[in-house]
Write a protein that holds these residues in place. Structure first.
Motif, PDB file in Angstrom:
ATOM      1  N   GLU A   1     -12.709  -2.678  -3.752  1.00  0.00           N
ATOM      2  CA  GLU A   1     -13.216  -2.597  -5.124  1.00  0.00           C
ATOM      3  C   GLU A   1     -14.307  -3.631  -5.370  1.00  0.00           C
ATOM      4  O   GLU A   1     -15.263  -3.368  -6.115  1.00  0.00           O
ATOM      5  CB  GLU A   1     -12.055  -2.790  -6.103  1.00  0.00           C
ATOM      6  N   ALA A   2     -14.197  -4.799  -4.741  1.00  0.00           N
ATOM      7  CA  ALA A   2     -15.256  -5.808  -4.876  1.00  0.00           C
ATOM      8  C   ALA A   2     -16.554  -5.307  -4.259  1.00  0.00           C
ATOM      9  O   ALA A   2     -17.646  -5.555  -4.795  1.00  0.00           O
ATOM     10  CB  ALA A   2     -14.813  -7.120  -4.221  1.00  0.00           C
ATOM     11  N   VAL A   3     -16.453  -4.616  -3.121  1.00  0.00           N
ATOM     12  CA  VAL A   3     -17.644  -4.038  -2.504  1.00  0.00           C
ATOM     13  C   VAL A   3     -18.269  -3.001  -3.429  1.00  0.00           C
ATOM     14  O   VAL A   3     -19.499  -2.933  -3.577  1.00  0.00           O
ATOM     15  CB  VAL A   3     -17.297  -3.412  -1.139  1.00  0.00           C
ATOM     16  N   SER A   4     -17.435  -2.184  -4.077  1.00  0.00           N
ATOM     17  CA  SER A   4     -17.950  -1.186  -5.025  1.00  0.00           C
ATOM     18  C   SER A   4     -18.710  -1.860  -6.167  1.00  0.00           C
ATOM     19  O   SER A   4     -19.776  -1.389  -6.576  1.00  0.00           O
ATOM     20  CB  SER A   4     -16.798  -0.346  -5.585  1.00  0.00           C
ATOM     21  N   ASP A   5     -18.165  -2.975  -6.670  1.00  0.00           N
ATOM     22  CA  ASP A   5     -18.856  -3.698  -7.744  1.00  0.00           C
ATOM     23  C   ASP A   5     -20.209  -4.221  -7.268  1.00  0.00           C
ATOM     24  O   ASP A   5     -21.213  -4.151  -7.999  1.00  0.00           O
ATOM     25  CB  ASP A   5     -17.990  -4.849  -8.240  1.00  0.00           C
ATOM     26  N   ASP A   6     -20.246  -4.750  -6.042  1.00  0.00           N
ATOM     27  CA  ASP A   6     -21.512  -5.251  -5.503  1.00  0.00           C
ATOM     28  C   ASP A   6     -22.522  -4.126  -5.324  1.00  0.00           C
ATOM     29  O   ASP A   6     -23.721  -4.302  -5.589  1.00  0.00           O
ATOM     30  CB  ASP A   6     -21.275  -5.957  -4.167  1.00  0.00           C
TER      31      ASP A   6
END
Length: 363
Positions: free
Chosen positions: A192-197
């Motif tokens: 999910e952090a990668v998606s935000d980035d």
């Protein structure tokens, strides 16, 4: 989440058993953390935790409790780890896989226990993962992890919670499922952090490509490839655990493991989508950068084209011919309004060229 410096390029040097060593040889990694054992004793109506447990604590309580969970953190003390393996009858090759903590996620079935090797999120900000080895039989679960820190906190709380619960009432296979499920679910946080980035970079690119975006995109793509290399074999290991007809994995537990497999499939779908999105963003960044370069080159070409005739006129009128020698030698030099007329003429030429470029839609 993506790191682009040296910290974001953490690579672990794999240590292997020396060539020719006997199968099952346990050789500690010089960089391994010191070993600590935590023992959790579980019964349907109670539980007890022993910190810094010893082999004596294990043998003294093994027969008195219907289920025990031994958590080993750090793999430096291979002598004690080997003694634990012999105490529970763990196969020597499986113990070797515990010490050589670079195994591909897998499941091995033995006569009286099951061995599951997984990759666990260690530090998502550094794109670093560690091996978690899980052994379970009917009355025991043993976990081996390389460093402190794991996603098992909620499982520990559920075991010690008041009132009856499945973790205390069932056998080792259900506790092993709960631990494996916690490992799988922990991957949602970095993904999910990668998606935000990705969304942040995509929004920034809509206003035009910026310096550093390509570096971030490649760092995220490298992180996605690492996650893919972890999750695909993890999915295969879960499928093997479910499909194998092993007496230590009951049908009721397989129902829950199917849900964990669904989570793993969902994670794989997410990283596949993210990989495709990153590929598209990298291509778009290259296209936008090329388009911006083309615009700059076009502008410079047009400016140069406008100034070429002006430079020619200035060069012609700047020649040092004396009109007193001959009437053909720059007679314009004697014109009363020659200088302003030349400037007006050059401005007219520039405006005419500019209007022509606008008419041809080159500007």
């Amino acid at each position: 989440m993506a790191k682009t410096g040296k910290a974001g390029r953490h690579r672990r040097r794999k240590r292997r058993t020396p060539v020719g060593a006997a199968p099952g040889t346990l050789i500690a990694d010089p960089a391994a953390r010191s070993t600590q054992f935590d023992l959790m004793l579980v019964a349907p109506d109670k539980c007890r935790t022993i910190r810094n447990a010893t082999v004596t604590d294990i043998t003294a309580n093994r027969e008195d409790w219907p289920l025990m969970w031994l958590d080993c953190v750090g793999l430096a003390d291979v002598a004690t780890i080997g003694e634990i393996g012999r105490l529970f009858g763990i196969h020597p090759l499986a113990m070797e896989d515990v010490i050589n903590a670079d195994q591909r996620p897998k499941v091995d079935f033995f006569d009286d226990h099951v061995f599951v090797a997984l990759r666990m999120v260690d530090d998502a900000s550094l794109n670093r993962y560690e091996q978690i080895a899980v052994f379970f039989g009917e009355k025991f679960v043993i976990t081996f992890q390389e460093r402190e820190g794991d996603p098992f906190g909620p499982v520990r709380k559920r075991i010690c919670a008041d009132g009856p619960n499945r973790l205390r009432a069932r056998h080792g296979d259900y506790l092993a499922y709960a631990l494996i499920d916690a490992v799988v679910d922990s991957y949602f946080v970095p993904i999910e952090a990668v998606s935000d980035d990705i969304e942040r970079i995509e929004d920034g690119m809509l206003g035009g490509p910026q310096k550093g975006q390509m570096q971030e995109l490649h760092a995220l793509r490298r992180e996605i490839l690492v996650l893919k290399g972890v999750l695909w074999p993890l999915r295969d290991a879960l499928a093997t655990l479910i499909r194998n007809d092993d007496p230590f994995v009951t049908h009721e537990t397989k129902v829950f493991l199917n849900d964990t497999l669904d989570h793993a499939m969902r994670l794989i779908e997410l990283i596949e989508t993210q990989r495709d999105t990153l590929t598209g963003l990298i291509e778009m960044h290259l296209s936008l950068t090329q388009a911006r370069t083309n615009d700059v080159i076009s502008l410079l070409t047009i400016v140069s084209t406008i100034f070429i005739p002006l430079t020619f006129l200035v060069g012609v009128w700047g020649m040092n011919f004396d009109p007193d020698v001959s009437p053909w030698n720059m007679p314009e030099l004697r014109a009363y309004y020659g200088y302003p007329a030349a400037l007006v003429f050059m401005v007219a030429v520039a405006l005419a060229l500019f209007g022509y470029f606008k008419w041809r839609k080159w500007l």
